[in-house]
Design a protein around this motif. Structure first.
Motif, PDB file in Angstrom:
ATOM      1  N   GLY A 157      48.463  72.285  62.850  1.00 30.10           N
ATOM      2  CA  GLY A 157      47.588  73.213  62.142  1.00 30.10           C
ATOM      3  C   GLY A 157      48.095  73.500  60.752  1.00 30.10           C
ATOM      4  O   GLY A 157      48.990  72.827  60.236  1.00 30.10           O
ATOM      5  N   ALA A 158      47.528  74.526  60.143  1.00 31.53           N
ATOM      6  CA  ALA A 158      47.842  74.875  58.754  1.00 31.53           C
ATOM      7  C   ALA A 158      49.033  75.827  58.691  1.00 31.53           C
ATOM      8  O   ALA A 158      49.121  76.778  59.483  1.00 31.53           O
ATOM      9  CB  ALA A 158      46.633  75.508  58.086  1.00 31.53           C
ATOM     10  N   HIS A 159      49.927  75.592  57.740  1.00 29.72           N
ATOM     11  CA  HIS A 159      51.106  76.437  57.531  1.00 29.72           C
ATOM     12  C   HIS A 159      51.391  76.531  56.035  1.00 29.72           C
ATOM     13  O   HIS A 159      51.069  75.614  55.280  1.00 29.72           O
ATOM     14  CB  HIS A 159      52.334  75.860  58.238  1.00 29.72           C
ATOM     15  CG  HIS A 159      52.179  75.719  59.709  1.00 29.72           C
ATOM     16  ND1 HIS A 159      52.469  76.747  60.585  1.00 29.72           N
ATOM     17  CD2 HIS A 159      51.745  74.674  60.465  1.00 29.72           C
ATOM     18  CE1 HIS A 159      52.232  76.339  61.825  1.00 29.72           C
ATOM     19  NE2 HIS A 159      51.802  75.088  61.781  1.00 29.72           N
ATOM     20  N   THR A 160      52.020  77.634  55.648  1.00 31.17           N
ATOM     21  CA  THR A 160      52.446  77.811  54.263  1.00 31.17           C
ATOM     22  C   THR A 160      53.934  78.106  54.229  1.00 31.17           C
ATOM     23  O   THR A 160      54.419  78.986  54.949  1.00 31.17           O
ATOM     24  CB  THR A 160      51.682  78.957  53.577  1.00 31.17           C
ATOM     25  OG1 THR A 160      50.291  78.638  53.543  1.00 31.17           O
ATOM     26  CG2 THR A 160      52.172  79.168  52.140  1.00 31.17           C
ATOM     27  N   ILE A 161      54.660  77.349  53.426  1.00 25.53           N
ATOM     28  CA  ILE A 161      56.087  77.558  53.236  1.00 25.53           C
ATOM     29  C   ILE A 161      56.312  77.865  51.759  1.00 25.53           C
ATOM     30  O   ILE A 161      55.925  77.093  50.882  1.00 25.53           O
ATOM     31  CB  ILE A 161      56.901  76.332  53.661  1.00 25.53           C
ATOM     32  CG1 ILE A 161      56.762  76.122  55.171  1.00 25.53           C
ATOM     33  CG2 ILE A 161      58.374  76.493  53.272  1.00 25.53           C
ATOM     34  CD1 ILE A 161      57.501  74.900  55.685  1.00 25.53           C
ATOM     35  N   ALA A 162      56.927  79.009  51.498  1.00 27.33           N
ATOM     36  CA  ALA A 162      57.187  79.459  50.126  1.00 27.33           C
ATOM     37  C   ALA A 162      58.680  79.692  49.971  1.00 27.33           C
ATOM     38  O   ALA A 162      59.288  80.395  50.764  1.00 27.33           O
ATOM     39  CB  ALA A 162      56.422  80.748  49.840  1.00 27.33           C
TER      40      ALA A 162
END
Length: 222
Positions: A198-203
């Protein structure tokens, strides 16, 4: 004000392995993320210091203008990736970068936060001295580390500092292959357990002196 010449040179040295972004804090009451390996954990039969070397060797395998570091969209994120560990490239430190990337399911993610290398060039390497310089660069100039995975901050990033200590061969993935051990590295890296499809955000975030450097990844794990 523009950085001084010395600061600009130090920033250029960090660009090989520097990534960051100013990220929103996790919501109040959120549980700590469980995605990160401990810095001493063995992953896919290697120490994380060895993975930091492998990351730098991966970056060194590209020409400068074709490097994933110079990628401003994520189009190159799959270039030369193989095995159980997937590297997230850093940015060049000149501007915030946002990349969109498809990642195969089941991959461990290796995330650089802030790091540097020292190379001997054509000189005989003095690894202890080079390691000391790299350590000073990180210790004196890098602050405000942050790593946020899907809105939750990864804590205790200071424990994820990985220094090679001795020299290693940076150019083993180059063509022609360069096997001389003439490089040392130091910095902060985090290994993340495989993310669910699925969708993930890594900052990822840091400052070099007073200059913020930033990269955000929008990942599609599939």
């Amino acid at each position: 004000m523009h950085p001084s010449l010395d600061s600009t040179r130090r920033l250029a040295a960090l660009c090989l392995a520097f990534a960051g972004v100013v990220a929103q804090a996790a919501p109040a009451g959120a549980q700590p993320p469980t995605a990160a390996f401990g810095a001493d954990d063995i992953v896919a039969d290697r120490t994380q210091v060895e993975w930091s070397q492998a990351y730098l060797q991966w970056i060194a395998a590209f020409a400068r203008d074709g490097s994933p570091i110079a990628d401003t969209t994520g189009a190159r994120c799959a270039a030369k990736q193989d095995g159980d560990v997937w590297f997230l490239a850093t940015s060049d430190g000149t501007a915030p970068v946002v990349r969109t990337c498809a990642v195969p399911a089941g991959k461990v993610l290796f995330v650089p936060i802030a790091s540097t290398i020292e190379r001997s060039g054509n000189r005989e390497p003095v690894c202890e001295s080079m390691a000391r310089i790299a350590s000073q660069t990180i210790g004196l100039h890098v602050t405000d580390l942050s790593l946020v995975v899907d809105g939750q901050a990864v804590d205790d990033l200071a424990s994820h500092r990985l220094a090679t200590g001795t020299c290693f061969a940076l150019g083993v993935r180059q063509v022609p292959r360069l096997s001389a051990a003439t490089t040392v590295g130091d910095g902060y890296y985090v290994m993340l357990r495989p993310l669910a499809p699925g969708a993930h955000t890594i900052a990822v975030g840091a400052k070099f002196d007073n200059t913020p450097v930033s990269t955000t990844y929008h990942l599609d794990v599939r």
